[in-house]
Design a protein around this motif. Structure first.
Motif, PDB file in Angstrom:
ATOM      1  N   THR A  25     -21.568  22.764  32.405  1.00 15.48           N
ATOM      2  CA  THR A  25     -22.572  21.817  31.939  1.00 15.48           C
ATOM      3  C   THR A  25     -23.381  21.381  33.153  1.00 15.48           C
ATOM      4  O   THR A  25     -22.808  21.032  34.179  1.00 15.48           O
ATOM      5  CB  THR A  25     -21.901  20.584  31.305  1.00 15.48           C
ATOM      6  OG1 THR A  25     -21.158  21.011  30.160  1.00 15.48           O
ATOM      7  CG2 THR A  25     -22.936  19.553  30.892  1.00 15.48           C
ATOM      8  N   GLY A  26     -24.702  21.431  33.027  1.00 15.33           N
ATOM      9  CA  GLY A  26     -25.529  21.003  34.148  1.00 15.33           C
ATOM     10  C   GLY A  26     -26.886  21.678  34.125  1.00 15.33           C
ATOM     11  O   GLY A  26     -27.273  22.293  33.130  1.00 15.33           O
ATOM     12  N   GLY A  44     -21.458  25.779  28.704  1.00 15.46           N
ATOM     13  CA  GLY A  44     -21.694  27.214  28.743  1.00 15.46           C
ATOM     14  C   GLY A  44     -22.760  27.716  27.792  1.00 15.46           C
ATOM     15  O   GLY A  44     -22.981  28.914  27.687  1.00 15.46           O
ATOM     16  N   ARG A  45     -23.410  26.802  27.092  1.00 13.15           N
ATOM     17  CA  ARG A  45     -24.500  27.263  26.227  1.00 13.15           C
ATOM     18  C   ARG A  45     -25.821  26.735  26.751  1.00 13.15           C
ATOM     19  O   ARG A  45     -25.915  25.615  27.267  1.00 13.15           O
ATOM     20  CB  ARG A  45     -24.279  26.803  24.796  1.00 13.15           C
ATOM     21  CG  ARG A  45     -23.025  27.466  24.235  1.00 13.15           C
ATOM     22  CD  ARG A  45     -23.120  27.706  22.773  1.00 13.15           C
ATOM     23  NE  ARG A  45     -22.924  26.506  21.984  1.00 13.15           N
ATOM     24  CZ  ARG A  45     -23.086  26.479  20.656  1.00 13.15           C
ATOM     25  NH1 ARG A  45     -23.478  27.542  20.002  1.00 13.15           N
ATOM     26  NH2 ARG A  45     -22.879  25.371  20.002  1.00 13.15           N
ATOM     27  N   LEU A  46     -26.847  27.581  26.627  1.00 13.23           N
ATOM     28  CA  LEU A  46     -28.185  27.184  27.047  1.00 13.23           C
ATOM     29  C   LEU A  46     -28.720  26.172  26.039  1.00 13.23           C
ATOM     30  O   LEU A  46     -28.670  26.419  24.839  1.00 13.23           O
ATOM     31  CB  LEU A  46     -29.073  28.431  27.074  1.00 13.23           C
ATOM     32  CG  LEU A  46     -30.536  28.272  27.441  1.00 13.23           C
ATOM     33  CD1 LEU A  46     -30.682  27.864  28.900  1.00 13.23           C
ATOM     34  CD2 LEU A  46     -31.281  29.590  27.202  1.00 13.23           C
ATOM     35  N   ILE A  47     -29.211  25.036  26.521  1.00  6.42           N
ATOM     36  CA  ILE A  47     -29.735  24.067  25.548  1.00  6.42           C
ATOM     37  C   ILE A  47     -31.218  23.757  25.765  1.00  6.42           C
ATOM     38  O   ILE A  47     -31.899  23.279  24.878  1.00  6.42           O
ATOM     39  CB  ILE A  47     -28.940  22.746  25.546  1.00  6.42           C
ATOM     40  CG1 ILE A  47     -28.892  22.130  26.948  1.00  6.42           C
ATOM     41  CG2 ILE A  47     -27.534  22.953  25.006  1.00  6.42           C
ATOM     42  CD1 ILE A  47     -28.425  20.683  26.933  1.00  6.42           C
ATOM     43  N   ILE A 111     -37.751  28.088  24.622  1.00  8.62           N
ATOM     44  CA  ILE A 111     -36.641  28.168  25.583  1.00  8.62           C
ATOM     45  C   ILE A 111     -36.414  29.627  25.980  1.00  8.62           C
ATOM     46  O   ILE A 111     -36.356  29.968  27.156  1.00  8.62           O
ATOM     47  CB  ILE A 111     -35.339  27.579  24.974  1.00  8.62           C
ATOM     48  CG1 ILE A 111     -35.504  26.068  24.747  1.00  8.62           C
ATOM     49  CG2 ILE A 111     -34.137  27.856  25.878  1.00  8.62           C
ATOM     50  CD1 ILE A 111     -34.329  25.408  24.045  1.00  8.62           C
ATOM     51  N   LEU A 112     -36.327  30.488  24.983  1.00 15.88           N
ATOM     52  CA  LEU A 112     -36.040  31.892  25.273  1.00 15.88           C
ATOM     53  C   LEU A 112     -37.152  32.530  26.096  1.00 15.88           C
ATOM     54  O   LEU A 112     -36.896  33.267  27.050  1.00 15.88           O
ATOM     55  CB  LEU A 112     -35.819  32.668  23.972  1.00 15.88           C
ATOM     56  CG  LEU A 112     -34.528  32.304  23.240  1.00 15.88           C
ATOM     57  CD1 LEU A 112     -34.447  33.003  21.895  1.00 15.88           C
ATOM     58  CD2 LEU A 112     -33.308  32.656  24.093  1.00 15.88           C
ATOM     59  N   ASN A 113     -38.397  32.208  25.749  1.00 16.82           N
ATOM     60  CA  ASN A 113     -39.500  32.794  26.511  1.00 16.82           C
ATOM     61  C   ASN A 113     -39.578  32.257  27.932  1.00 16.82           C
ATOM     62  O   ASN A 113     -40.212  32.868  28.788  1.00 16.82           O
ATOM     63  CB  ASN A 113     -40.826  32.581  25.787  1.00 16.82           C
ATOM     64  CG  ASN A 113     -40.954  33.526  24.614  1.00 16.82           C
ATOM     65  OD1 ASN A 113     -40.494  34.663  24.668  1.00 16.82           O
ATOM     66  ND2 ASN A 113     -41.533  33.045  23.529  1.00 16.82           N
ATOM     67  N   SER A 114     -38.966  31.102  28.167  1.00 14.41           N
ATOM     68  CA  SER A 114     -38.918  30.601  29.539  1.00 14.41           C
ATOM     69  C   SER A 114     -37.813  31.288  30.327  1.00 14.41           C
ATOM     70  O   SER A 114     -37.882  31.378  31.542  1.00 14.41           O
ATOM     71  CB  SER A 114     -38.637  29.089  29.569  1.00 14.41           C
ATOM     72  OG  SER A 114     -39.551  28.411  28.765  1.00 14.41           O
ATOM     73  N   VAL A 115     -36.802  31.755  29.614  1.00 13.33           N
ATOM     74  CA  VAL A 115     -35.645  32.334  30.306  1.00 13.33           C
ATOM     75  C   VAL A 115     -35.809  33.831  30.572  1.00 13.33           C
ATOM     76  O   VAL A 115     -35.490  34.307  31.656  1.00 13.33           O
ATOM     77  CB  VAL A 115     -34.350  32.078  29.506  1.00 13.33           C
ATOM     78  CG1 VAL A 115     -33.177  32.822  30.118  1.00 13.33           C
ATOM     79  CG2 VAL A 115     -34.050  30.589  29.476  1.00 13.33           C
ATOM     80  N   ILE A 141     -31.559  22.726  21.959  1.00 10.95           N
ATOM     81  CA  ILE A 141     -30.989  23.612  20.942  1.00 10.95           C
ATOM     82  C   ILE A 141     -29.936  24.482  21.608  1.00 10.95           C
ATOM     83  O   ILE A 141     -30.252  25.186  22.560  1.00 10.95           O
ATOM     84  CB  ILE A 141     -32.091  24.503  20.332  1.00 10.95           C
ATOM     85  CG1 ILE A 141     -33.170  23.596  19.775  1.00 10.95           C
ATOM     86  CG2 ILE A 141     -31.502  25.482  19.317  1.00 10.95           C
ATOM     87  CD1 ILE A 141     -33.911  24.084  18.617  1.00 10.95           C
ATOM     88  N   PRO A 142     -28.703  24.423  21.160  1.00  5.64           N
ATOM     89  CA  PRO A 142     -27.680  25.252  21.809  1.00  5.64           C
ATOM     90  C   PRO A 142     -27.846  26.728  21.462  1.00  5.64           C
ATOM     91  O   PRO A 142     -27.962  27.077  20.287  1.00  5.64           O
ATOM     92  CB  PRO A 142     -26.359  24.712  21.251  1.00  5.64           C
ATOM     93  CG  PRO A 142     -26.710  23.737  20.183  1.00  5.64           C
ATOM     94  CD  PRO A 142     -28.171  23.631  20.044  1.00  5.64           C
TER      95      PRO A 142
END
Ligand SMILES: Nc1nc2c(ncn2[C@@H]2O[C@H](COP(=O)(O)OP(=O)(O)OP(=O)(O)O)[C@@H](O)[C@H]2O)c(=O)[nH]1
Ligand SMILES: [Mg+2]
Lengths: 275, 178
Positions: A25-26, A44-47, A111-115, A141-142
């Motif tokens: 988490t962080g 452990g999940r992208l939020i 989020i996904l397009n940023s990653v 959003i997890p």
């Protein structure tokens, strides 16, 4: 425990894997030459994820996914009475502008397009600050990291291929002179049409991407398709003189291996003596 | 004792095991298996984990050659093999155009693992149907600054030449970086 380093030594894929497996988490901050990217994780999940150049506000996300017009988004962002994205989301839903589903989808795709572009970064300092979640006001959003890593790796390979095909974005496009082809008879996506409408020897591919708010990955894919279909060709941007002796292709960037020059010289003389 | 690692990669049956065999001072510690799938029955052995060859350059310097398994279903080994390598050789099967696309994708994958110097070796140049190195360069879109070398992996002298060219490329990159 410090989690700091450079993507050169520990890649985006490895980082996300670690965060996933260790259920961290962080906030992970990655600083590359041109931009800074921030990713937040919970167990452990992208939020959440954002890159500095766009601020990552809900109004902008909804505009990108076509749920708000540019004007609406601008009007909303200039209002100071809306304290947080969460509040804004509720407001828009109550006013019937968007559904909850619209919001979830828009945030997730933002989020996904940023990653995804991060997978193509080969250089950039990163640091992970455990338990720090600076974006309390944002909608999170997890998202499971396994899928993100799979898709990111796929894109990384596709990216290598695209990069190879179109190494230089500071080049312009022009229509191929083929009287048999009529643009409007060709099936193109909205994004492709947007690019086509900017084709002009004075606009570089990089500029076209900027006008349309497209990532390098998106613009490369579209230009690749247009080139493959033989609809456009590359041309030097009008008003730009060729650099003396500039090759058509950017040189492959290579890193020298971590071996001393003397060792390589010894290997060479060894083989030379034997032959 | 210093050890240096060079990786030999390329598509199925390009001649990676042969290449390492020709120059290694030890019998190649190949992890060969009999081929069972009908479509792959162009030869009867294939590498499933890696090839491993060794050349003692001096008392304090050893060169290891690692060959990758050619079949995609073993490509989980690639990243492990790529770790810490000095450079790599991409072997092409010059007589099998159907493997060129795969060769290109292997090349891209390796470059993504480690952007170290590499050369492309157009193997099986002794065969009549072999594509010329320069044609292969175009077919596989190999950039002009990368060497595409003719190669006959069964000929030790020739293998040595390919390794030398790779070493020269390593020096060039080192010099360019200052
Ligand atoms: N004529 C000719 N045959 C070669 C040459 N190099 C390899 N071969 C033959 O090509 C076939 C494949 O060689 P291998 O060394 O097993 O190829 P590989 O790349 O290790 O194959 P995998 O491990 O299955 O991916 C063998 O029958 C070799 O004898 C060459 O330079 N010329
Ligand atoms: Mg083999």
């Amino acid at each position: 425990m410090a989690l700091k380093g450079n993507l050169r030594d520990f890649s985006t894929t490895q980082l996300l894997n670690l965060i996933n497996l260790a259920r961290k988490t962080g906030t992970l901050t990655i600083d590359a030459k041109r931009e800074r990217s921030r990713l937040c994780f919970k167990e452990g999940r992208l939020i959440y994820a954002t890159s500095d150049d766009d601020g990552g506000h809900l109004a902008m996300m909804l505009q990108r996914s076509g749920k708000l017009t540019e004007e609406q988004a601008r009007a909303i962002q200039s209002r100071t009475d809306i304290k947080s994205d969460k509040e804004l989301g509720l407001l828009l839903m109550n006013a019937g502008y968007v559904s909850q589903d619209d919001i979830v989808r828009s945030v997730q795709s933002y989020i996904l397009n940023s990653v995804y572009p991060l997978f193509t970064w080969v250089d950039g300092k990163f640091r992970f600050e455990a338990s720090v979640l600076p974006f309390e006001d944002r909608i999170t959003i997890p998202i499971n990291l396994e899928n993100v890593i799979m898709e990111g790796s796929r894109r990384m390979q596709e990216w290598e291929h695209l990069l190879d095909y179109l190494p230089d974005l500071d080049i312009a496009l022009r229509f191929v002179e083929r009287p048999s082809v009529r643009m409007r008879d060709i099936n193109m996506s909205v994004e492709e049409w947007r690019v086509v409408s900017f084709i002009n020897p004075r606009n570089t591919v990089r500029q076209i991407a900027q006008y349309n708010n497209m990532s390098e990955f998106q613009i490369r894919k579209i230009v690749y398709a247009l080139l493959q279909a033989g609809l456009v060709e590359l041309t030097r941007p009008a008003g730009v003189k060729p650099a003396p002796g500039a090759p058509g292709k950017a040189p492959v960037t290579m890193r020298p291996p971590a071996v001393k020059r003397g060792v390589v010289e010894r290997l060479i003389s060894f083989f030379q003596q034997r032959s | 004792m210093q050890t240096v690692k060079i990786v030999v990669t390329g598509p199925f049956s390009a001649g990676k095991t042969q290449f390492i065999q020709s120059i290694s001072e030890i019998d190649v510690v190949a992890t060969e298996r009999k081929i069972s799938r009908a479509e792959e029955r162009v030869k009867d052995q294939t590498t499933v984990a890696m090839d491993f060859g060794r050349i003692s350059v001096a008392d304090d310097l050893v060169l290891y050659l690692f060959g990758t398994p050619g079949q995609r279903r073993f490509d989980f080994m690639w990243e492990i093999l790529a770790e810490g390598m000095l450079g790599f050789v991409v072997l092409l099967d010059s007589v099998k155009p159907e493997t060129f696309r795969e060769a290109r994708s292997i090349l891209d994958t390796f470059r993504a693992y480690a952007p170290v110097p590499y050369v492309v070796a157009a193997n099986k140049q002794d065969l009549e149907d072999a594509w010329a190195p320069e044609d292969l360069r175009i077919a596989l879109r190999i950039p002009s600054e990368i060497k595409v070398l003719p190669c006959v992996a069964t000929d030790r002298e020739n293998v040595q030449q390919v390794l030398l060219e790779l070493l020269f490329s390593v020096l060039e990159i080192m010099d360019a970086e200052g």
